[in-house]
Motif scaffolding. Sequence first.
Motif, PDB file in Angstrom:
ATOM      1  N   ASP A  51       0.819  -1.221   0.000  1.00 53.18           N
ATOM      2  CA  ASP A  51       0.000   0.000   0.000  1.00 53.18           C
ATOM      3  C   ASP A  51       0.848   1.264   0.000  1.00 53.18           C
ATOM      4  O   ASP A  51       0.437   2.297  -0.517  1.00 53.18           O
ATOM      5  CB  ASP A  51      -0.934   0.018   1.210  1.00 53.18           C
ATOM      6  N   TRP A  52       2.017   1.175   0.572  1.00 52.27           N
ATOM      7  CA  TRP A  52       2.875   2.347   0.669  1.00 52.27           C
ATOM      8  C   TRP A  52       3.237   2.897  -0.713  1.00 52.27           C
ATOM      9  O   TRP A  52       3.444   4.103  -0.858  1.00 52.27           O
ATOM     10  CB  TRP A  52       4.129   2.049   1.484  1.00 52.27           C
ATOM     11  N   VAL A  53       3.309   2.033  -1.731  1.00 52.69           N
ATOM     12  CA  VAL A  53       3.679   2.487  -3.074  1.00 52.69           C
ATOM     13  C   VAL A  53       2.608   3.434  -3.613  1.00 52.69           C
ATOM     14  O   VAL A  53       2.931   4.502  -4.140  1.00 52.69           O
ATOM     15  CB  VAL A  53       3.897   1.290  -4.026  1.00 52.69           C
ATOM     16  N   ASP A  54       1.344   3.075  -3.467  1.00 54.89           N
ATOM     17  CA  ASP A  54       0.259   3.954  -3.920  1.00 54.89           C
ATOM     18  C   ASP A  54       0.256   5.261  -3.131  1.00 54.89           C
ATOM     19  O   ASP A  54       0.028   6.336  -3.700  1.00 54.89           O
ATOM     20  CB  ASP A  54      -1.099   3.255  -3.779  1.00 54.89           C
ATOM     21  N   GLN A  55       0.510   5.184  -1.852  1.00 54.74           N
ATOM     22  CA  GLN A  55       0.553   6.383  -1.022  1.00 54.74           C
ATOM     23  C   GLN A  55       1.717   7.284  -1.444  1.00 54.74           C
ATOM     24  O   GLN A  55       1.567   8.510  -1.512  1.00 54.74           O
ATOM     25  CB  GLN A  55       0.672   5.995   0.449  1.00 54.74           C
ATOM     26  N   ALA A  56       2.860   6.692  -1.739  1.00 59.56           N
ATOM     27  CA  ALA A  56       4.015   7.476  -2.184  1.00 59.56           C
ATOM     28  C   ALA A  56       3.720   8.148  -3.518  1.00 59.56           C
ATOM     29  O   ALA A  56       4.080   9.303  -3.731  1.00 59.56           O
ATOM     30  CB  ALA A  56       5.250   6.581  -2.284  1.00 59.56           C
ATOM     31  N   ARG A  57       3.050   7.430  -4.421  1.00 58.24           N
ATOM     32  CA  ARG A  57       2.681   8.019  -5.718  1.00 58.24           C
ATOM     33  C   ARG A  57       1.757   9.234  -5.526  1.00 58.24           C
ATOM     34  O   ARG A  57       1.923  10.255  -6.192  1.00 58.24           O
ATOM     35  CB  ARG A  57       1.975   6.991  -6.591  1.00 58.24           C
ATOM     36  N   GLU A  58       0.796   9.113  -4.637  1.00 60.94           N
ATOM     37  CA  GLU A  58      -0.121  10.228  -4.366  1.00 60.94           C
ATOM     38  C   GLU A  58       0.637  11.439  -3.833  1.00 60.94           C
ATOM     39  O   GLU A  58       0.380  12.577  -4.240  1.00 60.94           O
ATOM     40  CB  GLU A  58      -1.197   9.801  -3.363  1.00 60.94           C
ATOM     41  N   LEU A  59       1.579  11.202  -2.945  1.00 66.51           N
ATOM     42  CA  LEU A  59       2.375  12.303  -2.404  1.00 66.51           C
ATOM     43  C   LEU A  59       3.242  12.935  -3.489  1.00 66.51           C
ATOM     44  O   LEU A  59       3.400  14.155  -3.529  1.00 66.51           O
ATOM     45  CB  LEU A  59       3.235  11.803  -1.245  1.00 66.51           C
ATOM     46  N   CYS A  60       3.778  12.117  -4.374  1.00 64.70           N
ATOM     47  CA  CYS A  60       4.569  12.637  -5.493  1.00 64.70           C
ATOM     48  C   CYS A  60       3.714  13.530  -6.387  1.00 64.70           C
ATOM     49  O   CYS A  60       4.173  14.576  -6.855  1.00 64.70           O
ATOM     50  CB  CYS A  60       5.149  11.490  -6.318  1.00 64.70           C
ATOM     51  N   GLN A  61       2.477  13.149  -6.596  1.00 61.35           N
ATOM     52  CA  GLN A  61       1.578  13.944  -7.434  1.00 61.35           C
ATOM     53  C   GLN A  61       1.287  15.299  -6.796  1.00 61.35           C
ATOM     54  O   GLN A  61       1.164  16.306  -7.497  1.00 61.35           O
ATOM     55  CB  GLN A  61       0.280  13.177  -7.694  1.00 61.35           C
ATOM     56  N   VAL A  62       1.183  15.351  -5.478  1.00 58.77           N
ATOM     57  CA  VAL A  62       0.976  16.622  -4.788  1.00 58.77           C
ATOM     58  C   VAL A  62       2.160  17.552  -5.062  1.00 58.77           C
ATOM     59  O   VAL A  62       1.982  18.728  -5.371  1.00 58.77           O
ATOM     60  CB  VAL A  62       0.788  16.408  -3.268  1.00 58.77           C
ATOM     61  N   VAL A  63       3.367  17.018  -4.973  1.00 54.95           N
ATOM     62  CA  VAL A  63       4.563  17.822  -5.217  1.00 54.95           C
ATOM     63  C   VAL A  63       4.604  18.281  -6.674  1.00 54.95           C
ATOM     64  O   VAL A  63       4.921  19.434  -6.959  1.00 54.95           O
ATOM     65  CB  VAL A  63       5.839  17.037  -4.852  1.00 54.95           C
ATOM     66  N   ARG A  65       2.148  18.883  -8.670  1.00 54.61           N
ATOM     67  CA  ARG A  65       1.108  19.888  -8.947  1.00 54.61           C
ATOM     68  C   ARG A  65       1.408  21.243  -8.315  1.00 54.61           C
ATOM     69  O   ARG A  65       0.824  22.246  -8.696  1.00 54.61           O
ATOM     70  CB  ARG A  65      -0.254  19.393  -8.450  1.00 54.61           C
ATOM     71  N   GLY A  66       2.288  21.275  -7.359  1.00 56.67           N
ATOM     72  CA  GLY A  66       2.550  22.510  -6.636  1.00 56.67           C
ATOM     73  C   GLY A  66       3.789  23.231  -7.127  1.00 56.67           C
ATOM     74  O   GLY A  66       4.420  22.853  -8.110  1.00 56.67           O
ATOM     75  N   THR A  67       4.109  24.285  -6.426  1.00 58.58           N
ATOM     76  CA  THR A  67       5.297  25.075  -6.713  1.00 58.58           C
ATOM     77  C   THR A  67       6.146  25.139  -5.452  1.00 58.58           C
ATOM     78  O   THR A  67       5.627  25.391  -4.360  1.00 58.58           O
ATOM     79  CB  THR A  67       4.899  26.502  -7.138  1.00 58.58           C
ATOM     80  N   HIS A  68       7.425  24.900  -5.599  1.00 55.83           N
ATOM     81  CA  HIS A  68       8.375  24.955  -4.480  1.00 55.83           C
ATOM     82  C   HIS A  68       7.989  23.992  -3.361  1.00 55.83           C
ATOM     83  O   HIS A  68       8.102  24.322  -2.179  1.00 55.83           O
ATOM     84  CB  HIS A  68       8.507  26.377  -3.934  1.00 55.83           C
ATOM     85  N   LEU A  69       7.518  22.814  -3.738  1.00 57.78           N
ATOM     86  CA  LEU A  69       7.142  21.802  -2.754  1.00 57.78           C
ATOM     87  C   LEU A  69       8.215  20.721  -2.681  1.00 57.78           C
ATOM     88  O   LEU A  69       8.957  20.489  -3.625  1.00 57.78           O
ATOM     89  CB  LEU A  69       5.802  21.167  -3.108  1.00 57.78           C
ATOM     90  N   TYR A  70       8.258  20.058  -1.535  1.00 61.45           N
ATOM     91  CA  TYR A  70       9.195  18.971  -1.302  1.00 61.45           C
ATOM     92  C   TYR A  70       8.440  17.787  -0.699  1.00 61.45           C
ATOM     93  O   TYR A  70       7.469  17.974   0.014  1.00 61.45           O
ATOM     94  CB  TYR A  70      10.290  19.390  -0.323  1.00 61.45           C
ATOM     95  N   LEU A  71       8.925  16.603  -0.980  1.00 60.69           N
ATOM     96  CA  LEU A  71       8.386  15.391  -0.359  1.00 60.69           C
ATOM     97  C   LEU A  71       9.374  14.964   0.711  1.00 60.69           C
ATOM     98  O   LEU A  71      10.523  14.646   0.415  1.00 60.69           O
ATOM     99  CB  LEU A  71       8.196  14.299  -1.407  1.00 60.69           C
ATOM    100  N   TRP A  72       8.932  15.000   1.961  1.00 59.90           N
ATOM    101  CA  TRP A  72       9.788  14.663   3.095  1.00 59.90           C
ATOM    102  C   TRP A  72       9.372  13.299   3.671  1.00 59.90           C
ATOM    103  O   TRP A  72       8.187  13.061   3.903  1.00 59.90           O
ATOM    104  CB  TRP A  72       9.618  15.687   4.217  1.00 59.90           C
ATOM    105  N   PHE A  73      10.350  12.460   3.908  1.00 65.56           N
ATOM    106  CA  PHE A  73      10.163  11.229   4.658  1.00 65.56           C
ATOM    107  C   PHE A  73      10.953  11.408   5.950  1.00 65.56           C
ATOM    108  O   PHE A  73      12.156  11.620   5.917  1.00 65.56           O
ATOM    109  CB  PHE A  73      10.691  10.008   3.888  1.00 65.56           C
ATOM    110  N   LEU A  74      10.254  11.366   7.064  1.00 64.75           N
ATOM    111  CA  LEU A  74      10.881  11.579   8.365  1.00 64.75           C
ATOM    112  C   LEU A  74      11.053  10.263   9.090  1.00 64.75           C
ATOM    113  O   LEU A  74      10.096   9.535   9.314  1.00 64.75           O
ATOM    114  CB  LEU A  74      10.046  12.538   9.218  1.00 64.75           C
TER     115      LEU A  74
END
Length: 76
Positions: A51-63, A65-74
């Motif tokens: 499931d994490w792969v689909d969730q990661a893809r969704e987060l990538c799509q948010v980045v 679509r935006g401007t000056h966005l980053y995907l952070w894994f903490l």
Amino acid sequence: MEWTAAFAELDQAEFPMLWALTPYGDAVFNQRQIPLLLAELDRLPVAYGGDWVDQARELCQVVERGTHLYLWFLGD
């Protein structure tokens, strides 16, 4: 098995973006790195998926679509 536990077994040259993810460290991907991360997710062996792969893809799509966005894994 934790989804990140097996990443150490990935070939760093073939999966540099995913190889950067560890359970205890932080990783940040910028907009230019997101297509590389998505390409790695596309060729990830089934044994590493979930499931994490689909969730990661969704987060990538948010980045994407935006401007000056980053995907952070903490990490922990």
